[in-house]
Design a protein around this motif. Structure first.
Motif, mmCIF file in Angstrom:
data_model
loop_
_atom_site.group_PDB
_atom_site.id
_atom_site.type_symbol
_atom_site.label_atom_id
_atom_site.label_comp_id
_atom_site.label_asym_id
_atom_site.label_seq_id
_atom_site.Cartn_x
_atom_site.Cartn_y
_atom_site.Cartn_z
ATOM 1 N N ALA A 133 43.703 39.299 36.450
ATOM 2 C CA ALA A 133 42.920 40.430 36.041
ATOM 3 C C ALA A 133 43.584 40.995 34.847
ATOM 4 O O ALA A 133 42.873 41.016 33.764
ATOM 5 C CB ALA A 133 42.784 41.502 37.045
ATOM 6 N N CYS A 134 45.019 40.958 34.832
ATOM 7 C CA CYS A 134 45.727 41.146 33.983
ATOM 8 C C CYS A 134 45.631 40.354 32.493
ATOM 9 O O CYS A 134 45.291 40.802 31.275
ATOM 10 C CB CYS A 134 47.318 41.356 33.962
ATOM 11 S SG CYS A 134 48.195 41.578 32.631
ATOM 12 N N ARG A 146 36.208 39.904 39.673
ATOM 13 C CA ARG A 146 35.852 38.689 38.940
ATOM 14 C C ARG A 146 37.053 37.800 39.132
ATOM 15 O O ARG A 146 37.096 36.641 39.126
ATOM 16 C CB ARG A 146 35.754 39.109 37.466
ATOM 17 C CG ARG A 146 34.468 39.530 37.245
ATOM 18 C CD ARG A 146 34.062 39.590 35.664
ATOM 19 N NE ARG A 146 34.513 40.783 35.240
ATOM 20 C CZ ARG A 146 34.151 41.782 35.104
ATOM 21 N NH1 ARG A 146 32.836 42.132 35.531
ATOM 22 N NH2 ARG A 146 34.821 42.730 34.427
ATOM 23 N N ALA A 147 38.393 38.629 38.952
ATOM 24 C CA ALA A 147 39.614 37.753 39.062
ATOM 25 C C ALA A 147 39.812 37.044 40.419
ATOM 26 O O ALA A 147 40.386 36.135 40.452
ATOM 27 C CB ALA A 147 40.886 38.486 38.766
ATOM 28 N N PHE A 148 39.466 37.701 41.542
ATOM 29 C CA PHE A 148 39.532 37.166 42.732
ATOM 30 C C PHE A 148 38.819 35.993 43.125
ATOM 31 O O PHE A 148 39.161 35.077 43.361
ATOM 32 C CB PHE A 148 38.980 38.445 43.652
ATOM 33 C CG PHE A 148 38.921 38.157 45.186
ATOM 34 C CD1 PHE A 148 39.688 37.352 45.685
ATOM 35 C CD2 PHE A 148 37.645 38.381 45.755
ATOM 36 C CE1 PHE A 148 39.764 37.022 47.148
ATOM 37 C CE2 PHE A 148 37.574 38.134 47.204
ATOM 38 C CZ PHE A 148 38.660 37.490 48.004
ATOM 39 N N ARG A 149 37.483 36.004 42.304
ATOM 40 C CA ARG A 149 36.814 34.674 42.504
ATOM 41 C C ARG A 149 37.068 33.657 41.761
ATOM 42 O O ARG A 149 36.590 32.646 41.409
ATOM 43 C CB ARG A 149 35.270 35.027 42.221
ATOM 44 C CG ARG A 149 34.461 36.100 43.459
ATOM 45 C CD ARG A 149 34.830 35.133 44.879
ATOM 46 N NE ARG A 149 34.451 35.912 46.255
ATOM 47 C CZ ARG A 149 34.664 36.139 47.231
ATOM 48 N NH1 ARG A 149 35.441 34.976 47.553
ATOM 49 N NH2 ARG A 149 34.341 36.734 48.082
ATOM 50 N N GLN A 150 38.003 33.838 40.486
ATOM 51 C CA GLN A 150 38.344 33.030 39.857
ATOM 52 C C GLN A 150 39.639 32.524 40.391
ATOM 53 O O GLN A 150 40.294 31.591 39.835
ATOM 54 C CB GLN A 150 38.869 33.647 38.367
ATOM 55 C CG GLN A 150 37.481 34.050 37.657
ATOM 56 C CD GLN A 150 37.879 34.789 36.324
ATOM 57 O OE1 GLN A 150 38.947 35.261 36.290
ATOM 58 N NE2 GLN A 150 36.727 35.234 35.650
ATOM 59 N N GLY A 167 57.293 43.158 36.985
ATOM 60 C CA GLY A 167 56.105 43.605 37.466
ATOM 61 C C GLY A 167 54.854 42.994 36.990
ATOM 62 O O GLY A 167 54.998 41.704 36.410
ATOM 63 N N ILE A 168 53.834 43.370 36.700
ATOM 64 C CA ILE A 168 52.522 42.669 36.423
ATOM 65 C C ILE A 168 51.938 43.735 35.612
ATOM 66 O O ILE A 168 51.703 44.950 35.626
ATOM 67 C CB ILE A 168 51.405 42.829 37.398
ATOM 68 C CG1 ILE A 168 51.966 41.663 38.507
ATOM 69 C CG2 ILE A 168 50.394 42.110 37.163
ATOM 70 C CD1 ILE A 168 51.275 41.403 39.904
ATOM 71 N N CYS A 169 51.587 43.230 34.140
ATOM 72 C CA CYS A 169 51.172 43.821 32.971
ATOM 73 C C CYS A 169 52.122 45.139 32.619
ATOM 74 O O CYS A 169 51.611 46.126 32.274
ATOM 75 C CB CYS A 169 49.624 44.370 33.486
ATOM 76 S SG CYS A 169 48.404 43.403 32.590
ATOM 77 N N GLY A 170 53.293 44.924 32.850
ATOM 78 C CA GLY A 170 54.004 45.847 32.462
ATOM 79 C C GLY A 170 54.452 46.885 33.344
ATOM 80 O O GLY A 170 54.960 48.051 33.192
#
Length: 416
Positions: A340-341, A353-357, A81-84
């Motif tokens: 994002a995680c 923010r994570a999307f644009r990074q 998964g993602i971030c547990g």
């Protein structure tokens, strides 16, 4: 050196080592206690929404697209998964009805972190204001350049106009089109057809082409008359940004008048069901499709991996290129979620923010490399040239791609 000083020194060194180990571990993942989360996230699940057409005019491609989402979700969850947290999705059908779409959206929106899919231009137009207000990321099933101005929309792959430019550039490269020639472009109204027309208009300006553009309603049947007009005008090529039924009608008309003209079609204008109709021989003979994603089962790393996973999970089930589209969207969402995680912020603001990074995302040639950091610009300027093929899985086989052209690069560099 006293034993007391030595004990304190050892203790301090141990604390320093432990602190360093904690810092290093923190670079790889964010402790749950420190993670900021938004709607759709529980202690063990991240839920994404799918608002699609399962019973209306675009329902034939929906099952393949959803299976693409499922394959990516299975892959992520098998890896921990993602971030547990495991990924999940909730699906709502709007039947290509705007009011049903609004009802479905407002039911899903508080329960999901983002939307893997919102199908339909009218639905997207109605929902867009609330997406901005609620700060939700959504991936529409549309490649309209007009949507690039919305910072909440994840357009995965090249836009309609760039596919047209890349297709025409390929004709020029192959010696089938030259500066000053006449070309035809038949298109439906709305962001699909008019977005595609923007590509042929740009090429016409750069190459001094005589562009003969013809608009036709989505239910229009005037394709034979339009093809006759374009033949009389001396068109060297015809681009179709139409519905699949209209594509078949136009191709059959060209065959009937024995007009051996190159015919190119946007991906939206092709449906594998065309190859089970009387139009099949003409479609196979004359049509080339320009698409933002690879055909199912193509001899490309990502496409081979996806087709293998599909055949294991869904043995005996027919697939289309929409499987690759769904998987690519899921892959893009997963990349944003991981970023994002890592940032410790999986709120909707943190997702934006994570999307644009997110930049230089390698989809293993399911699309061109994706970049979401440049607001107002397409995530890719690369297309795939494919042809209808009765023997190919998904009924399309790869001719070339992912590839781009200098003209597409020039157009893509201009922000919306």
């Amino acid at each position: 050196m006293s034993s007391r000083w030595w004990g304190v020194s050892v203790l301090r060194s141990a604390v320093a080592v432990v602190s360093l180990l904690v810092l290093i571990a923190g670079c790889g993942s964010t402790p749950r206690a420190e993670l900021k989360t938004g709607p759709g996230i529980t202690a063990d699940t991240i839920t994404l929404g799918v608002l699609t057409d399962q019973t209306g005019p675009f329902s034939p491609t929906t099952p393949s697209k959803i299976k693409g989402f499922e394959l990516l979700i299975d892959e992520v969850n098998a890896g921990g998964g993602i971030c547990g947290r495991k990924l999940g999705m909730t699906i709502a059908d709007h039947g290509y009805d705007v009011q049903r779409a609004l009802t479905g959206y407002f039911d899903l929106e508080p329960k999901v972190l983002g939307f893997l899919d919102i199908t339909g231009s009218p639905m997207m137009e109605a929902i867009a204001p609330d997406l901005l207000q609620s700060r939700v990321i959504a991936a529409p099933t549309s490649w309209s350049a007009d949507l690039l101005g919305n910072p909440n929309l994840m357009i995965v792959g090249s836009t309609y106009d760039l596919d047209v430019i890349n297709g025409l550039s390929r004709l020029k490269k192959d010696g089938l089109l030259a500066d000053g020639d006449t070309i035809g472009h038949i298109y439906v109204p709305g962001d699909y057809g008019q977005g595609a027309l923007e590509g042929s208009q740009f090429a016409a300006q750069q190459w001094r082409l005589n562009l003969q553009a013809r608009e036709i309603p989505e239910t229009g049947t005037e394709l034979p008359a339009m093809f006759a007009q374009l033949k009389n005008a001396g068109a060297k090529a015809v681009f179709l940004s139409t519905t699949p039924k209209q594509t078949a009608l136009g191709v059959v008309a060209a065959e009937a008048m024995k007009w051996d003209v190159p015919i190119m079609v946007n991906a939206v204008g092709f449906d594998p069901a065309m190859l089970a109709s009387p139009a099949a021989p003409a479609v196979v003979k004359r049509v080339k499709v320009v698409a933002p994603f690879a055909p199912f089962g193509a001899d490309l790393p990502g496409a081979k991996e996806v087709s293998g996973a599909f055949n294991r999970k869904f043995p005996g089930v027919e697939a289309t290129a929409a499987v690759n589209h769904g998987y690519s969207v899921g892959l893009s969402f997963a990349s944003v979620l991981r970023k994002a995680c890592g940032n410790g912020d999986m709120t909707r603001e943190g997702m934006l923010r994570a999307f644009r990074q997110t930049d230089h995302l390698d989809t293993r040639s399911l699309t061109g490399p994706l970049r979401f950091s440049q607001a107002g610009r397409p995530s890719s300027d690369q297309s795939f040239l494919v042809k209808p093929d009765l023997d190919a899985p998904g009924k399309l086989s790869l001719i070339d791609g992912p590839f781009t052209s200098e003209l597409a690069k020039q157009k893509a560099s201009k922000p919306r």
